[in-house]
Design a protein around this motif. Structure first.
Motif, PDB file in Angstrom:
ATOM      1  N   LEU A 169       0.855  -1.177   0.000  1.00 11.25           N
ATOM      2  CA  LEU A 169       0.000   0.000   0.000  1.00 11.25           C
ATOM      3  C   LEU A 169       0.896   1.233   0.000  1.00 11.25           C
ATOM      4  O   LEU A 169       1.799   1.361   0.811  1.00 11.25           O
ATOM      5  CB  LEU A 169      -0.910  -0.008   1.232  1.00 11.25           C
ATOM      6  CG  LEU A 169      -1.983   1.067   1.294  1.00 11.25           C
ATOM      7  CD1 LEU A 169      -2.970   0.921   0.139  1.00 11.25           C
ATOM      8  CD2 LEU A 169      -2.727   0.973   2.616  1.00 11.25           C
ATOM      9  N   ARG A 170       0.669   2.134  -0.924  1.00 12.67           N
ATOM     10  CA  ARG A 170       1.483   3.351  -1.052  1.00 12.67           C
ATOM     11  C   ARG A 170       0.617   4.575  -0.778  1.00 12.67           C
ATOM     12  O   ARG A 170      -0.594   4.556  -0.936  1.00 12.67           O
ATOM     13  CB  ARG A 170       2.050   3.466  -2.465  1.00 12.67           C
ATOM     14  CG  ARG A 170       2.927   2.329  -2.856  1.00 12.67           C
ATOM     15  CD  ARG A 170       4.313   2.791  -2.891  1.00 12.67           C
ATOM     16  NE  ARG A 170       5.185   1.728  -3.355  1.00 12.67           N
ATOM     17  CZ  ARG A 170       6.467   1.726  -3.090  1.00 12.67           C
ATOM     18  NH1 ARG A 170       7.006   2.695  -2.408  1.00 12.67           N
ATOM     19  NH2 ARG A 170       7.214   0.753  -3.531  1.00 12.67           N
ATOM     20  N   TYR A 171       1.308   5.658  -0.390  1.00  9.07           N
ATOM     21  CA  TYR A 171       0.635   6.925  -0.136  1.00  9.07           C
ATOM     22  C   TYR A 171       1.206   8.004  -1.043  1.00  9.07           C
ATOM     23  O   TYR A 171       2.396   8.004  -1.345  1.00  9.07           O
ATOM     24  CB  TYR A 171       0.814   7.352   1.326  1.00  9.07           C
ATOM     25  CG  TYR A 171       0.130   6.430   2.288  1.00  9.07           C
ATOM     26  CD1 TYR A 171      -1.215   6.590   2.588  1.00  9.07           C
ATOM     27  CD2 TYR A 171       0.830   5.382   2.876  1.00  9.07           C
ATOM     28  CE1 TYR A 171      -1.842   5.726   3.457  1.00  9.07           C
ATOM     29  CE2 TYR A 171       0.204   4.519   3.743  1.00  9.07           C
ATOM     30  CZ  TYR A 171      -1.131   4.695   4.039  1.00  9.07           C
ATOM     31  OH  TYR A 171      -1.763   3.833   4.899  1.00  9.07           O
ATOM     32  N   LEU A 172       0.341   8.910  -1.437  1.00 12.44           N
ATOM     33  CA  LEU A 172       0.752  10.036  -2.266  1.00 12.44           C
ATOM     34  C   LEU A 172       0.174  11.308  -1.649  1.00 12.44           C
ATOM     35  O   LEU A 172      -1.011  11.373  -1.357  1.00 12.44           O
ATOM     36  CB  LEU A 172       0.214   9.880  -3.697  1.00 12.44           C
ATOM     37  CG  LEU A 172       0.409  11.052  -4.652  1.00 12.44           C
ATOM     38  CD1 LEU A 172       1.879  11.283  -4.946  1.00 12.44           C
ATOM     39  CD2 LEU A 172      -0.352  10.808  -5.947  1.00 12.44           C
ATOM     40  N   GLN A 173       1.049  12.275  -1.428  1.00 14.24           N
ATOM     41  CA  GLN A 173       0.610  13.589  -0.953  1.00 14.24           C
ATOM     42  C   GLN A 173       0.992  14.599  -2.030  1.00 14.24           C
ATOM     43  O   GLN A 173       2.161  14.706  -2.412  1.00 14.24           O
ATOM     44  CB  GLN A 173       1.269  13.974   0.359  1.00 14.24           C
ATOM     45  CG  GLN A 173       0.849  15.351   0.830  1.00 14.24           C
ATOM     46  CD  GLN A 173       1.556  15.766   2.105  1.00 14.24           C
ATOM     47  OE1 GLN A 173       2.376  15.046   2.661  1.00 14.24           O
ATOM     48  NE2 GLN A 173       1.226  16.950   2.570  1.00 14.24           N
ATOM     49  N   VAL A 174      -0.008  15.331  -2.522  1.00 12.93           N
ATOM     50  CA  VAL A 174       0.220  16.309  -3.594  1.00 12.93           C
ATOM     51  C   VAL A 174      -0.406  17.641  -3.189  1.00 12.93           C
ATOM     52  O   VAL A 174      -1.594  17.697  -2.876  1.00 12.93           O
ATOM     53  CB  VAL A 174      -0.419  15.848  -4.932  1.00 12.93           C
ATOM     54  CG1 VAL A 174      -0.116  16.835  -6.039  1.00 12.93           C
ATOM     55  CG2 VAL A 174       0.050  14.468  -5.311  1.00 12.93           C
ATOM     56  N   ALA A 175       0.408  18.690  -3.219  1.00 16.64           N
ATOM     57  CA  ALA A 175      -0.108  20.049  -3.023  1.00 16.64           C
ATOM     58  C   ALA A 175      -0.291  20.647  -4.412  1.00 16.64           C
ATOM     59  O   ALA A 175       0.621  20.625  -5.241  1.00 16.64           O
ATOM     60  CB  ALA A 175       0.860  20.880  -2.200  1.00 16.64           C
TER      61      ALA A 175
END
Length: 159
Positions: free
Chosen positions: A75-81
């Motif tokens: 399971l991967r996480y992505l944080q994008v502003a």
């Protein structure tokens, strides 16, 4: 007698200068008024309105987007502003009012990505273009024109 002719000629010369002087002053006043009118008219032309609309307006989409997606068994996480840029103030206002719709579309887009694709620069550029298209579609549905000129990832963190 010669003296009388000289004194008679002097008032006649003065009388001729009066209308000439008044005409010159009136001509200068008209020229000045025409100049002011022309410069004010030029300030309100479409070209000047376009120059005024060249100001870049930014709308940060706060808080940043955080999504999870699968990479095989992990399971991967992505944080994008994300920050939107437009030259049209109405487009920025439309994007502000459509914030929940835009956020939903971008969350769906970001969560459907594959780690192998967005882990390189070309994949991030493609994702950025897709996000811009999604935002433009939403704004265009409300404003009848795309309005948003660019979409920037101001932060991009994968884990």
């Amino acid at each position: 007698m010669a003296n009388e002719e000289q004194t008679a000629a002097a008032p006649a010369a003065r009388k001729r200068r009066g209308p000439l002087l008044i005409g010159a002053v009136a001509l200068l006043a008209l020229a000045g008024g025409g100049y002011v009118w022309r410069t004010q008219k030029a300030a309100h032309t479409p070209a000047s309105r376009q120059a005024e609309s060249k100001v870049e307006l930014y709308l940060p989409m706060d808080p940043p987007f955080v999504v999870n997606f699968r990479d095989g068994d992990s399971l991967r996480y992505l944080q994008v502003a994300v920050t939107l840029m437009a030259h049209d103030p109405q487009a920025i206002e439309t994007a502000k009012s459509a914030d929940p719709v835009i956020r939903d579309a971008l969350v769906s887009l970001f969560s459907n990505q594959e780690y192998a694709v967005i882990s390189n620069a070309a994949g991030r550029e493609k994702l950025q273009k897709q996000a811009l298209e999604a935002v433009r579609k939403i704004v265009q549905a409300r404003l009848a024109r795309p309005g948003i000129d660019a979409l920037y990832f101001t932060s991009f963190v994968m884990q």
